[in-house]
Motif scaffolding. Structure first.
Motif, PDB file in Angstrom:
ATOM      1  N   LEU A 107       0.826  -1.206   0.000  1.00 12.05           N
ATOM      2  CA  LEU A 107       0.000   0.000   0.000  1.00 12.05           C
ATOM      3  C   LEU A 107       0.862   1.259   0.000  1.00 12.05           C
ATOM      4  O   LEU A 107       0.573   2.218  -0.729  1.00 12.05           O
ATOM      5  CB  LEU A 107      -0.933  -0.011   1.209  1.00 12.05           C
ATOM      6  CG  LEU A 107      -1.882   1.172   1.345  1.00 12.05           C
ATOM      7  CD1 LEU A 107      -3.252   0.722   1.810  1.00 12.05           C
ATOM      8  CD2 LEU A 107      -1.333   2.227   2.315  1.00 12.05           C
ATOM      9  N   PHE A 110      -8.034  -2.173  -0.257  1.00 14.42           N
ATOM     10  CA  PHE A 110      -8.291  -1.554   1.048  1.00 14.42           C
ATOM     11  C   PHE A 110      -9.212  -0.341   0.957  1.00 14.42           C
ATOM     12  O   PHE A 110      -9.152   0.552   1.806  1.00 14.42           O
ATOM     13  CB  PHE A 110      -6.966  -1.167   1.733  1.00 14.42           C
ATOM     14  CG  PHE A 110      -6.030  -2.323   1.894  1.00 14.42           C
ATOM     15  CD1 PHE A 110      -6.275  -3.301   2.830  1.00 14.42           C
ATOM     16  CD2 PHE A 110      -4.919  -2.448   1.073  1.00 14.42           C
ATOM     17  CE1 PHE A 110      -5.434  -4.396   2.956  1.00 14.42           C
ATOM     18  CE2 PHE A 110      -4.067  -3.529   1.189  1.00 14.42           C
ATOM     19  CZ  PHE A 110      -4.328  -4.505   2.128  1.00 14.42           C
ATOM     20  N   SER A 111     -10.078  -0.338  -0.037  1.00 13.12           N
ATOM     21  CA  SER A 111     -11.024   0.759  -0.176  1.00 13.12           C
ATOM     22  C   SER A 111     -12.312   0.492   0.598  1.00 13.12           C
ATOM     23  O   SER A 111     -13.007   1.421   1.011  1.00 13.12           O
ATOM     24  CB  SER A 111     -11.355   1.004  -1.651  1.00 13.12           C
ATOM     25  OG  SER A 111     -11.942  -0.155  -2.232  1.00 13.12           O
ATOM     26  N   ARG A 156       1.008   4.117  -3.057  1.00 12.37           N
ATOM     27  CA  ARG A 156       0.635   5.508  -2.803  1.00 12.37           C
ATOM     28  C   ARG A 156       1.836   6.443  -2.770  1.00 12.37           C
ATOM     29  O   ARG A 156       1.684   7.637  -2.487  1.00 12.37           O
ATOM     30  CB  ARG A 156      -0.139   5.601  -1.488  1.00 12.37           C
ATOM     31  CG  ARG A 156      -1.449   4.809  -1.514  1.00 12.37           C
ATOM     32  CD  ARG A 156      -2.284   5.024  -0.277  1.00 12.37           C
ATOM     33  NE  ARG A 156      -3.549   4.283  -0.360  1.00 12.37           N
ATOM     34  CZ  ARG A 156      -4.506   4.340   0.560  1.00 12.37           C
ATOM     35  NH1 ARG A 156      -4.337   5.113   1.639  1.00 12.37           N
ATOM     36  NH2 ARG A 156      -5.619   3.651   0.410  1.00 12.37           N
ATOM     37  N   PHE A 177      -1.055   2.526   6.898  1.00 14.44           N
ATOM     38  CA  PHE A 177      -1.814   1.299   6.655  1.00 14.44           C
ATOM     39  C   PHE A 177      -2.965   1.190   7.640  1.00 14.44           C
ATOM     40  O   PHE A 177      -4.093   0.831   7.262  1.00 14.44           O
ATOM     41  CB  PHE A 177      -0.894   0.086   6.768  1.00 14.44           C
ATOM     42  CG  PHE A 177      -1.561  -1.220   6.463  1.00 14.44           C
ATOM     43  CD1 PHE A 177      -1.937  -1.541   5.170  1.00 14.44           C
ATOM     44  CD2 PHE A 177      -1.829  -2.139   7.465  1.00 14.44           C
ATOM     45  CE1 PHE A 177      -2.572  -2.748   4.880  1.00 14.44           C
ATOM     46  CE2 PHE A 177      -2.450  -3.341   7.188  1.00 14.44           C
ATOM     47  CZ  PHE A 177      -2.821  -3.644   5.887  1.00 14.44           C
ATOM     48  N   ALA A 208     -11.389   1.799   5.422  1.00 12.46           N
ATOM     49  CA  ALA A 208     -12.061   0.677   4.763  1.00 12.46           C
ATOM     50  C   ALA A 208     -13.214   0.151   5.617  1.00 12.46           C
ATOM     51  O   ALA A 208     -14.312  -0.102   5.112  1.00 12.46           O
ATOM     52  CB  ALA A 208     -11.058  -0.436   4.478  1.00 12.46           C
ATOM     53  N   ASN A 214      -4.482   3.652   9.007  1.00 10.52           N
ATOM     54  CA  ASN A 214      -5.480   4.642   8.603  1.00 10.52           C
ATOM     55  C   ASN A 214      -6.314   4.131   7.435  1.00 10.52           C
ATOM     56  O   ASN A 214      -7.537   4.349   7.388  1.00 10.52           O
ATOM     57  CB  ASN A 214      -4.786   5.954   8.231  1.00 10.52           C
ATOM     58  CG  ASN A 214      -4.088   6.597   9.416  1.00 10.52           C
ATOM     59  OD1 ASN A 214      -4.374   6.262  10.570  1.00 10.52           O
ATOM     60  ND2 ASN A 214      -3.168   7.515   9.147  1.00 10.52           N
ATOM     61  N   ALA A 215      -5.652   3.444   6.492  1.00  8.03           N
ATOM     62  CA  ALA A 215      -6.376   2.893   5.353  1.00  8.03           C
ATOM     63  C   ALA A 215      -7.373   1.823   5.795  1.00  8.03           C
ATOM     64  O   ALA A 215      -8.509   1.762   5.301  1.00  8.03           O
ATOM     65  CB  ALA A 215      -5.394   2.317   4.333  1.00  8.03           C
TER      66      ALA A 215
END
Length: 286
Positions: free
Chosen positions: A60, A225-226, A64, A160, A167, A162-163
């Motif tokens: 990830l 991870f959306s 990004r 990660f 999600a 935070n992602a």
């Protein structure tokens, strides 16, 4: 007050043989054929292995264009997760800096003080507080009696975490915490992976706690991870358990419908995450 809670939790989870000073159940639940035996009267062992960013987290960050946190010289700590969860001042069993090559060694770990499992966590800038299970008494009902070697510890970058929080969804997390927390860290969480005997992720697996009131707290992140749903694991085999944001809790996690997966001990509390791998059989894949 805290020590009776520890002992009661062991009894409730059926692990009293691993909680008393006279346990003699054979070892160990991890591969130790190259390790040296230890003094059974003293029950102090060595723990060695490597630390790295969780592979999905590294992926990830790279996707990004974000920098990866440095692990070199970061302090790594061994502890008992249940004792961490209740803020026991004696929860930590040893500390060592991570070497430049990502390895670590800690000697004289007093596993007689271990009740449910042994975890390792590393602290560094850019990382969320998280602890990886490196030994679980669920496999044998006993403490380790040989050195633990080649253990793997996963570090979780803040980005990660935070992602994952996005999600799962802030609204979902607040719903599970009576509006006490909006992120996984503040709620307390478990991040796990379901793998097969070869160590490959298992897609479509469902993870279940041993308490029905906790079943709705497990989510499965999508590959990007959306989003996170509740149908089953994605291609990475990952799942997330969202804690209540309140008092510490302990329970067992198991894989539904697949043979050979031993129910695993979990201790969780607000402020940090527990990382574990669910695999079939008594020994982790290579």
């Amino acid at each position: 007050m805290k020590r009776p809670l520890l002992m009661l939790s062991c009894v409730l989870l059926g692990l009293s043989p691993g909680c008393g000073p006279g346990d003699s159940t054979p070892d160990p639940g991890v591969q130790t054929e190259d390790a040296e035996t230890v003094d059974l009267d003293n029950l102090r062992i060595g723990v060695s292995g490597s630390v790295d960013l969780l592979p999905e987290a590294r992926r990830l960050l790279e996707a990004r264009g974000l920098s990866t946190p440095s692990l070199a010289a970061a302090p790594l700590t061994l502890a008992e997760p249940l004792r961490l969860a209740v803020n026991d001042p004696n929860a930590t069993f040893g500390t060592s800096p991570v070497s430049e090559d990502g390895t670590f060694t800690i000697s004289d770990v007093p596993v007689r003080e271990m009740h449910l499992s042994l975890v390792a966590g590393v602290e560094a800038a850019g990382l969320v507080r998280a602890h990886t299970v490196v030994y679980d008494a669920a496999f044998t009902g006993a403490r380790p009696r040989t050195d633990l070697i080649d253990v793997r510890v996963w570090a979780l970058p803040e980005a990660f975490h935070n992602a994952l929080s996005v999600a799962v969804g802030e609204g979902t997390i607040r719903g599970h915490t009576a509006n006490q927390a909006g992120t996984l860290r503040d709620a307390g969480f478990v991040l796990g992976r379901v793998v097969d005997a070869a160590g490959l992720p298992v897609a479509g697996a469902k993870v279940a706690p041993d308490r029905e009131d906790l079943a709705g707290r497990i989510y499965y992140p999508s590959a990007d991870f959306s989003t996170a749903g509740q149908a089953g694991t994605g291609p990475d085999g990952l799942f997330v358990y969202v804690h209540s944001g309140l008092d510490a809790d302990t329970f067992l996690l198991s894989v539904e419908g697949l043979e050979g997966y031993v129910p695993r001990n979990v201790g969780v509390a607000p402020g940090w995450g527990l990382v574990l791998t669910l695999h079939p059989g008594l020994y982790p894949p290579p």
